[in-house]
Scaffold this motif. Structure first.
Motif, short mmCIF file in Angstrom:
data_model
loop_
_atom_site.label_atom_id
_atom_site.label_comp_id
_atom_site.label_asym_id
_atom_site.label_seq_id
_atom_site.Cartn_x
_atom_site.Cartn_y
_atom_site.Cartn_z
N GLU A 246 0.83 -1.20 0.00
CA GLU A 246 0.00 0.00 0.00
C GLU A 246 0.86 1.25 0.00
N GLU B 209 1.99 1.70 -3.46
CA GLU B 209 0.90 2.19 -4.32
C GLU B 209 0.73 3.69 -4.19
N ASN C 44 1.26 6.51 -7.06
CA ASN C 44 0.29 7.58 -7.30
C ASN C 44 0.96 8.95 -7.27
N ARG D 142 -6.41 -0.56 0.58
CA ARG D 142 -5.66 -0.55 -0.68
C ARG D 142 -6.58 -0.23 -1.87
N LYS D 143 -7.79 -0.75 -1.83
CA LYS D 143 -8.75 -0.47 -2.89
C LYS D 143 -9.05 1.03 -2.97
N LYS E 63 -6.06 2.95 -4.43
CA LYS E 63 -5.99 2.83 -5.89
C LYS E 63 -7.10 3.63 -6.58
N SER E 64 -8.34 3.48 -6.10
CA SER E 64 -9.47 4.11 -6.79
C SER E 64 -9.42 5.63 -6.69
N LYS F 269 -6.61 7.26 -6.09
CA LYS F 269 -5.24 7.67 -6.43
C LYS F 269 -4.61 8.48 -5.29
#
Length: 273
Positions: free
Chosen positions: A210, A213, A217, A253-254, A257-258, A260
């Motif tokens: 995470e 990620e 981003n 984490r979702k 990502k969604s 950003k």
């Protein structure tokens, strides 16, 4: 001030941590400090670190917190704050580094990027057999020695034997994505601070990825070096695995990502202001 800070996470594995520290004593690149991020180990680990600190060529810091369950993200954030290097290598206290480990991270680092390294898992029997001399002689990275100890042959042995063109080719062709893996990853401290470090809500299961990620981003490019910067991962059980925690982590984490997201409000600074 060292160029690099190596942050090693640990929890009540002094036998393994000792072997890991032997690995850092023989590194080909030496301009680094060691910070041990300790998630509540007992006195045995503290005693080991104190003994090592007396004779080590490196500055070894012990950042400790009380044992209140799996809080690796919190202790890693404390270690990041305590670090003095401009470049950080994060790894675990059960991962013995090959002698060129720090040098690989140093030479391959790039502005605006982070590095995703590799590890080779060992069974319990071989993990126990490895001595200080085996680390100094690099036996534990030698294919023939490992096979003589009973290791089964597999394609993954290429991690230990690849050099030059083969190494670069496998880094490029591997189907495994470059991610921030807590066992072997590195990046610029200023970038890690820009995303506010680790999300302290997260227990075991993707908490390291995470962070990566959010770095992506932010614009950081992950670089695959799993056949270049190598460590052998000593065997251990994962008693801290928790299905509920893993599901909670997936939800975080979702959202990262969604949306950003580049910042967590649950990291080093608890509010953006």
């Amino acid at each position: 001030m060292p160029n690099i800070s190596v942050i090693i996470s640990t929890y009540n594995q002094p036998e393994w941590l000792e072997k890991v520290l032997y690995g850092y004593e023989i590194q080909s690149y030496t301009d680094f400090e060691i910070i041990i991020a300790d998630d509540g180990s007992t006195q045995e680990t503290k005693t080991l670190i104190e003994r090592f600190s007396e004779t080590s060529k490196y500055n070894i810091s012990h950042v400790w917190q009380e044992d209140k369950g799996f809080r690796k993200t919190k202790i890693l954030n404390k270690a990041i704050v305590a670090s003095q290097g401009e470049y950080l290598i994060l790894t675990d206290g059960d991962c013995i580094p090959r002698k060129d480990f720090v040098q690989c991270h140093f030479e391959l680092r790039k502005s605006g990027c982070f590095l995703s390294g590799g590890y080779f898992k060992l069974p319990q029997s071989i993990s126990k057999k490895i001595t200080k001399e085996d680390i100094e002689n690099q036996n534990c990275f030698d294919k023939r020695w490992l096979l003589d100890q009973g290791l089964k042959k597999s394609f993954k042995l290429n991690k230990l034997t690849s050099k030059g063109l083969k190494e670069r080719l496998l880094n490029t062709l591997t189907p495994t994505k470059a991610t921030w893996d807590g066992m072997n990853a590195s990046g610029w401290k200023q970038d890690i601070l820009k995303v506010n470090g680790f999300d302290e809500r997260m227990a075991y299961g993707g908490e390291d990825r995470e962070l990566g990620e959010r770095l992506m981003n932010l614009g950081a490019k992950p670089i695959q070096i799993r056949y270049s910067a190598i460590c052998v991962h000593l065997y251990h059980t994962r008693g801290y695995k928790n299905e509920a925690a893993e599901q909670a982590n997936l939800k975080i984490r979702k959202e990262t990502k969604s949306k950003k997201k580049t910042w967590t409000d649950f990291g080093i600074k608890k509010d953006k202001a």
